[in-house]
Each structure stands twice: as C-alpha cells, then as structure tokens.
Design an enzyme around this catalytic site. Structure first.
Site, PDB file in Angstrom:
ATOM      1  N   ARG A 138      -3.578 -15.549  -0.537  1.00  0.00           N
ATOM      2  CA  ARG A 138      -2.472 -16.480  -0.294  1.00  0.00           C
ATOM      3  C   ARG A 138      -2.771 -17.442   0.847  1.00  0.00           C
ATOM      4  O   ARG A 138      -2.183 -18.515   0.925  1.00  0.00           O
ATOM      5  CB  ARG A 138      -1.170 -15.710  -0.077  1.00  0.00           C
ATOM      6  CG  ARG A 138      -0.636 -15.071  -1.363  1.00  0.00           C
ATOM      7  CD  ARG A 138       0.627 -14.279  -1.109  1.00  0.00           C
ATOM      8  NE  ARG A 138       0.384 -13.177  -0.212  1.00  0.00           N
ATOM      9  CZ  ARG A 138      -0.006 -11.955  -0.580  1.00  0.00           C
ATOM     10  NH1 ARG A 138      -0.165 -11.693  -1.860  1.00  0.00           N
ATOM     11  NH2 ARG A 138      -0.220 -11.018   0.298  1.00  0.00           N
ATOM     12  N   GLU A 196      -2.460   0.786   6.326  1.00  0.00           N
ATOM     13  CA  GLU A 196      -1.541   1.923   6.366  1.00  0.00           C
ATOM     14  C   GLU A 196      -2.093   3.099   5.543  1.00  0.00           C
ATOM     15  O   GLU A 196      -2.081   4.243   5.978  1.00  0.00           O
ATOM     16  CB  GLU A 196      -0.178   1.488   5.838  1.00  0.00           C
ATOM     17  CG  GLU A 196       0.938   2.363   6.324  1.00  0.00           C
ATOM     18  CD  GLU A 196       2.276   1.844   5.848  1.00  0.00           C
ATOM     19  OE1 GLU A 196       2.349   0.689   5.398  1.00  0.00           O
ATOM     20  OE2 GLU A 196       3.243   2.624   5.931  1.00  0.00           O
TER      21      GLU A 196
END
Ligand code: AMP
Length: 172
Positions: A59, A96
């Site tokens: 992006r 994560e």
C-alpha cells in the site's frame, strides 16, 4: 483534511478479529482526494532536496509514487522476500505472530541521496523500523519517515530513532 478523513473506510475485524483496518482504497479512488494527498504529502518535503522516495509493499507504493512524482524524485520499492530480481539486502523483523522480511535492491540508495520512506499506515511500527534499518545501511545523507495515517495508540514511533523526523497527514 476533513475531505480525506471522511473517505477513509474503517473495516472492523480485518485481516483478523480485533483490528480496525484503515482502508484507503476509498480515498485513492476519489480523484480530488488523491490530488489532495499528493499535494499535502509533497508540501511537507518541498524544500528538503529529496532525491528518492521508498514505498513499502504494497500500500506504500501508491502514496509513495505520487509523492516521488510531485517532488521530482525517484521511486524505490521495499518488497516482500523473493520479489526483487537483482541483488538484494534484507531485514527480518518480529510481528505479533512470527516474523516478516523486507528486501531492497542493494544499489537502490546511494550516499548522495536524501530519502523519504513512505507507508500508508503506521501501526506498531515494526515494518517501518525494518525499512529504516535497510535504508540506513545504504548510508544516505538523510532519511525522513512519512505516513498518511498514524495510529498513535499503538506507539509505532517508539520503534524509530528519536532524532528521525516522522510526519503523518492524519493522526488517530
Ligand atoms: P506495523 O504494525 O506498523 O508494522 O504495520 C504493518 C503494516 O500493516 C503496515 O504496512 C500498515 O500499512 C499495515 N497496517 C497495520 N495495521 C493497520 C490498520 N489498522 N489499518 C490499515 N493498515 C494497517
């Protein structure tokens, strides 16, 4: 900026439960919003002598290309592993769950360059910290860091050196 803010779409539980995803496709598809983004991003760096904009896959390629074009700078992609065809350097960083790697062409940045690294959203900051490390290893004169959106509650800035100029168009 209200014009842009109104067009950001919050997508709940994407790509996983508990995440509110800031979808910018609804901004980029609006001609006026796209124009404002290009103009506002470029105003931040107008007098800084920027020679290259690094966009982070995927992006970050959109705003990064527009910013490079507006500044008369070159565009350099930072990509997921295995995508770039020539000799690369890479950094692996913790996410994560598990790890991720980003790569750049070894000859993408030179010591003469003044660089802006751009991504659409600053979340936990792991991705940008890795990109920063890669760019820094190529010894440019100066590195700026830029986002369209910063999710300040996630503390992403803390993963970047304190003396780096980090600018976001919109902060939540
Ligand atoms: P980070 O946690 O800062 O390393 O973000 C990882 C990547 O995921 C970045 O390229 C962000 O653009 C994207 N990202 C993370 N969280 C969000 C979110 N809530 N909305 C949109 N994009 C996100």
């Amino acid at each position: 900026m209200e014009y842009i803010k109104k067009r950001i779409r919050d997508v709940v539980d994407f790509p996983q439960k508990g995440v509110v995803f800031k979808d910018l496709t609804t901004v980029f598809k609006d001609p006026r919003a796209l124009h404002i983004i290009g103009w506002d991003l470029s105003q931040i760096y107008r007098d800084k002598g920027v020679t290259k904009v690094v966009g982070i896959e995927s992006r970050g390629f959109i705003g990064g290309s527009i910013l490079a074009f507006e500044l008369g700078a070159g565009f350099v992609p930072a990509r997921k592993p295995g995508k770039l065809p020539a000799d690369t350097i890479k950094v692996t960083y913790n996410k994560e769950y598990g790890t991720d790697t980003i790569e750049m062409h070894r000859d993408a940045i030179t010591p003469d360059d003044i660089v802006v690294i751009h991504d659409d959203v600053l979340a936990t900051g792991g991705t940008m910290a890795a990109a920063f490390e890669l760019v820094k290893s190529m010894n440019p004169k100066k590195i700026y860091v830029n986002f369209i959106i910063e999710l300040s509650a996630l503390g992403g800035r803390e993963h970047l050196p304190a003396d780096v100029e980090v600018t976001s168009l919109i902060t939540y």
